[in-house]
Design a protein around this motif. Structure first.
Motif, PDB file in Angstrom:
ATOM      1  N   PRO A   3       0.847  -1.185   0.000  1.00 62.16           N
ATOM      2  CA  PRO A   3       0.000   0.000   0.000  1.00 62.16           C
ATOM      3  C   PRO A   3       0.887   1.241   0.000  1.00 62.16           C
ATOM      4  O   PRO A   3       1.740   1.399   0.867  1.00 62.16           O
ATOM      5  CB  PRO A   3      -0.813  -0.120   1.295  1.00 62.16           C
ATOM      6  CG  PRO A   3      -0.075  -1.084   2.153  1.00 62.16           C
ATOM      7  CD  PRO A   3       0.786  -1.940   1.259  1.00 62.16           C
ATOM      8  N   ALA A   5      -0.508   4.508  -1.056  1.00 62.77           N
ATOM      9  CA  ALA A   5      -1.407   5.587  -1.461  1.00 62.77           C
ATOM     10  C   ALA A   5      -1.532   6.683  -0.419  1.00 62.77           C
ATOM     11  O   ALA A   5      -2.361   7.578  -0.563  1.00 62.77           O
ATOM     12  CB  ALA A   5      -2.785   5.006  -1.794  1.00 62.77           C
ATOM     13  N   GLY A   6      -0.722   6.631   0.638  1.00 61.37           N
ATOM     14  CA  GLY A   6      -0.813   7.652   1.692  1.00 61.37           C
ATOM     15  C   GLY A   6      -0.216   8.973   1.235  1.00 61.37           C
ATOM     16  O   GLY A   6       0.639   9.007   0.356  1.00 61.37           O
ATOM     17  N   GLY A  77      -7.108   3.826  -2.121  1.00 59.17           N
ATOM     18  CA  GLY A  77      -8.343   4.422  -1.606  1.00 59.17           C
ATOM     19  C   GLY A  77      -8.054   5.491  -0.564  1.00 59.17           C
ATOM     20  O   GLY A  77      -6.906   5.887  -0.361  1.00 59.17           O
ATOM     21  N   ASP A  78      -9.123   5.919   0.120  1.00 59.64           N
ATOM     22  CA  ASP A  78      -9.007   7.024   1.071  1.00 59.64           C
ATOM     23  C   ASP A  78      -8.298   6.636   2.360  1.00 59.64           C
ATOM     24  O   ASP A  78      -7.711   7.480   3.035  1.00 59.64           O
ATOM     25  CB  ASP A  78     -10.398   7.539   1.449  1.00 59.64           C
ATOM     26  CG  ASP A  78     -11.017   8.311   0.305  1.00 59.64           C
ATOM     27  OD1 ASP A  78     -10.250   8.731  -0.590  1.00 59.64           O
ATOM     28  OD2 ASP A  78     -12.246   8.476   0.309  1.00 59.64           O
ATOM     29  N   THR A  79      -8.415   5.369   2.756  1.00 61.54           N
ATOM     30  CA  THR A  79      -7.745   4.917   3.977  1.00 61.54           C
ATOM     31  C   THR A  79      -6.822   3.755   3.618  1.00 61.54           C
ATOM     32  O   THR A  79      -6.976   3.125   2.567  1.00 61.54           O
ATOM     33  CB  THR A  79      -8.762   4.395   5.018  1.00 61.54           C
ATOM     34  OG1 THR A  79      -9.417   3.239   4.482  1.00 61.54           O
ATOM     35  CG2 THR A  79      -9.786   5.453   5.375  1.00 61.54           C
ATOM     36  N   SER A  83      -7.143   0.836   0.747  1.00 58.52           N
ATOM     37  CA  SER A  83      -6.079   0.572  -0.226  1.00 58.52           C
ATOM     38  C   SER A  83      -5.707  -0.907  -0.221  1.00 58.52           C
ATOM     39  O   SER A  83      -5.531  -1.525  -1.280  1.00 58.52           O
ATOM     40  CB  SER A  83      -4.843   1.423   0.084  1.00 58.52           C
ATOM     41  OG  SER A  83      -5.126   2.793  -0.101  1.00 58.52           O
ATOM     42  N   ALA A 103       4.878   0.979   1.955  1.00 58.13           N
ATOM     43  CA  ALA A 103       5.879   1.659   1.128  1.00 58.13           C
ATOM     44  C   ALA A 103       6.790   2.506   2.011  1.00 58.13           C
ATOM     45  O   ALA A 103       7.938   2.777   1.679  1.00 58.13           O
ATOM     46  CB  ALA A 103       5.185   2.536   0.096  1.00 58.13           C
ATOM     47  N   LYS A 213       9.617   2.825  10.035  1.00 54.89           N
ATOM     48  CA  LYS A 213       8.722   3.547   9.121  1.00 54.89           C
ATOM     49  C   LYS A 213       9.171   4.988   8.963  1.00 54.89           C
ATOM     50  O   LYS A 213       9.381   5.700   9.948  1.00 54.89           O
ATOM     51  CB  LYS A 213       7.287   3.489   9.633  1.00 54.89           C
ATOM     52  CG  LYS A 213       6.312   4.168   8.685  1.00 54.89           C
ATOM     53  CD  LYS A 213       4.899   3.652   8.821  1.00 54.89           C
ATOM     54  CE  LYS A 213       4.244   4.102  10.081  1.00 54.89           C
ATOM     55  NZ  LYS A 213       2.814   3.782  10.103  1.00 54.89           N
TER      56      LYS A 213
END
Ligand code: C5P
Length: 237
Positions: A3, A5-6, A77-79, A83, A103, A213
């Motif tokens: 994921p 998409a953040g 997606g939004d969260t 995603s 990611a 992270k």
């Protein structure tokens, strides 16, 4: 699956977090390379920032992966939870073990990836890499008005672990968790947590300090230093 998409708001203004450079290469490319370094990984599904799927495909073409690794890019997606759900929907038949890797953890060593896969293959439905904590943790009553927050508890540090990714799952368990568990608001921050809500067992394997992270600006400094050290010692990163 990665994921990616953040927006990375905590890192400061700029491009979506996954596309920010680390040692001249986007963080996401490092993360994809980290997963494909494992011989057990045959497919990497990247969940791209909304509207960014084409850019991600182009970036990944510029940075070739081992021949054994296929890549699929789908929009996020939004969260984070949404995603990951989109990534799950894109999985082809025949994939039985699924890793979900942020990611934002571009430097996870291949040994950690392999340890997670091995634990799932040995029969655990859900596996998380984790490390003991250096800090003592307090539970507080959050005060949205910014006032001093009262402490409500101090969990015993020896029983706490900070969990990382990749988290590994038997595919059917991950699918069941995402079908059955809807976490309100921001969604789940962690896929293993959704499996716990199902009542299925989750086990821990040792994490690695380089799997941290990248969240805040100081994390970028640390990540650059880790990369520089790797380049100095093995010259091929
Ligand atoms: O926000 P957080 O640090 O928990 O994000 C963890 C991972 O989830 C990041 O790799 C981020 O790109 C991803 N994410 C996503 N879709 C969102 C929010 C976060 O893929 N809507």
């Amino acid at each position: 699956m990665i994921p990616a998409a953040g927006r990375g708001v905590r890192l400061g203004p700029g491009a979506p977090k996954a596309l920010r450079a680390l040692g001249g290469t986007p963080m996401l490319v490092h993360a994809v390379q980290a997963m494909s370094a494992s011989r057990a990984v045959s497919l990497v599904v990247v969940v791209a920032p909304p509207g960014g799927a084409e850019e991600v495909r182009r970036l990944l073409e510029e940075h070739p992966l081992p021949e054994r690794t296929d890549v699929l890019v789908v929009p996020g997606g939004d969260t984070r939870q949404e995603s990951v759900r989109r990534g799950i929907e894109a999985l082809p038949d025949g994939v039985d073990v699924v890793l979900v890797h942020d990611a934002a953890r571009p430097l996870v060593p291949v040994g950690t990836v392999d340890a997670v896969i091995a634990a799932v293959q040995a029969g655990a439905p859900a596996v998380v890499p984790a490390l003991p904590l250096a800090d003592t943790v307090k539970e507080v009553e959050p005060r949205p008005d910014g006032g001093a927050e009262p402490v409500v508890g101090t969990p015993a540090r020896a029983r706490l672990r900070a969990v990382q990714t990749p988290q590994g799952f038997d595919r059917a368990t991950l699918v069941r968790a995402h079908e059955a568990v809807a976490v309100e608001g921001e969604g789940a921050t962690d896929d293993a947590g959704m499996v716990e809500r199902l009542g299925a067992p989750v086990v821990v394997v040792p994490g690695h300090e380089e799997a941290f992270k990248v969240t805040r600006p100081l994390d970028l400094v640390l990540a650059e230093a880790v990369l520089a050290r790797r380049r100095a010692t093995d010259g091929d990163v």
